[in-house]
Write a protein that holds these residues in place. Structure first.
Motif, PDB file in Angstrom:
ATOM      1  N   ARG A 181      -3.089  28.740  35.965  1.00 16.12           N
ATOM      2  CA  ARG A 181      -1.805  28.289  35.422  1.00 16.12           C
ATOM      3  C   ARG A 181      -1.972  26.953  34.701  1.00 16.12           C
ATOM      4  O   ARG A 181      -1.384  26.720  33.644  1.00 16.12           O
ATOM      5  CB  ARG A 181      -0.792  28.170  36.566  1.00 16.12           C
ATOM      6  N   MET A 182      -2.808  26.058  35.220  1.00 17.23           N
ATOM      7  CA  MET A 182      -3.045  24.763  34.573  1.00 17.23           C
ATOM      8  C   MET A 182      -3.705  24.942  33.203  1.00 17.23           C
ATOM      9  O   MET A 182      -3.342  24.265  32.242  1.00 17.23           O
ATOM     10  CB  MET A 182      -3.932  23.882  35.451  1.00 17.23           C
ATOM     11  N   VAL A 183      -4.654  25.849  33.123  1.00 14.56           N
ATOM     12  CA  VAL A 183      -5.335  26.091  31.846  1.00 14.56           C
ATOM     13  C   VAL A 183      -4.355  26.672  30.837  1.00 14.56           C
ATOM     14  O   VAL A 183      -4.317  26.256  29.674  1.00 14.56           O
ATOM     15  CB  VAL A 183      -6.553  27.017  32.048  1.00 14.56           C
ATOM     16  N   ILE A 184      -3.542  27.613  31.259  1.00 16.59           N
ATOM     17  CA  ILE A 184      -2.554  28.223  30.359  1.00 16.59           C
ATOM     18  C   ILE A 184      -1.579  27.159  29.855  1.00 16.59           C
ATOM     19  O   ILE A 184      -1.285  27.083  28.661  1.00 16.59           O
ATOM     20  CB  ILE A 184      -1.808  29.368  31.073  1.00 16.59           C
ATOM     21  N   HIS A 185      -1.103  26.310  30.747  1.00 14.67           N
ATOM     22  CA  HIS A 185      -0.166  25.264  30.337  1.00 14.67           C
ATOM     23  C   HIS A 185      -0.841  24.249  29.418  1.00 14.67           C
ATOM     24  O   HIS A 185      -0.205  23.737  28.482  1.00 14.67           O
ATOM     25  CB  HIS A 185       0.425  24.571  31.561  1.00 14.67           C
ATOM     26  N   ALA A 186      -2.100  23.946  29.662  1.00 16.21           N
ATOM     27  CA  ALA A 186      -2.821  22.998  28.806  1.00 16.21           C
ATOM     28  C   ALA A 186      -2.959  23.556  27.389  1.00 16.21           C
ATOM     29  O   ALA A 186      -2.786  22.828  26.407  1.00 16.21           O
ATOM     30  CB  ALA A 186      -4.194  22.701  29.392  1.00 16.21           C
ATOM     31  N   VAL A 187      -3.236  24.857  27.274  1.00 17.12           N
ATOM     32  CA  VAL A 187      -3.355  25.474  25.947  1.00 17.12           C
ATOM     33  C   VAL A 187      -2.016  25.467  25.235  1.00 17.12           C
ATOM     34  O   VAL A 187      -1.923  25.152  24.046  1.00 17.12           O
ATOM     35  CB  VAL A 187      -3.915  26.915  26.067  1.00 17.12           C
ATOM     36  N   ILE A 188      -0.956  25.806  25.949  1.00 19.93           N
ATOM     37  CA  ILE A 188       0.381  25.810  25.349  1.00 19.93           C
ATOM     38  C   ILE A 188       0.760  24.401  24.898  1.00 19.93           C
ATOM     39  O   ILE A 188       1.255  24.205  23.786  1.00 19.93           O
ATOM     40  CB  ILE A 188       1.420  26.379  26.334  1.00 19.93           C
ATOM     41  N   ASP A 189       0.510  23.405  25.736  1.00 16.21           N
ATOM     42  CA  ASP A 189       0.819  22.028  25.368  1.00 16.21           C
ATOM     43  C   ASP A 189       0.006  21.582  24.155  1.00 16.21           C
ATOM     44  O   ASP A 189       0.496  20.853  23.297  1.00 16.21           O
ATOM     45  CB  ASP A 189       0.558  21.082  26.538  1.00 16.21           C
TER      46      ASP A 189
END
Length: 81
Positions: free
Chosen positions: A22-30
């Motif tokens: 989830r952290m990686v997905i949010h980092a990519v979106i950000d």
């Protein structure tokens, strides 16, 4: 940055692998939402500089061709045997 956050919270989460995902997905979106990503670097701008003047080169080519047309066929233009 995401890895440092993950390291701090690794033992506090119930499912650290899902948390990491989830952290990686949010980092990519950000990362894709950041306004600097839409900007172009100044190195991408093509400078409006004039190129080299090749008129002298063209004139020289025309003079050489005109001189070569006056050399008889089969004759060496450089005078060597």
């Amino acid at each position: 940055m995401a890895l440092s956050k993950l390291y701090v919270r690794w033992t506090k989460t119930t499912n650290p692998y899902a948390y990491a995902s989830r952290m990686v997905i949010h980092a990519v979106i950000d990362e894709t939402r950041c306004p600097w990503r839409r900007e172009r670097a100044s190195s991408h701008v093509i400078p409006d500089l004039p190129g080299p003047d090749r008129a002298d080169s063209v004139d020289e080519q025309l003079r050489v061709r005109a001189a070569l047309t006056q050399v008889p066929r089969g004759k060496d233009p450089f005078g060597s045997v």
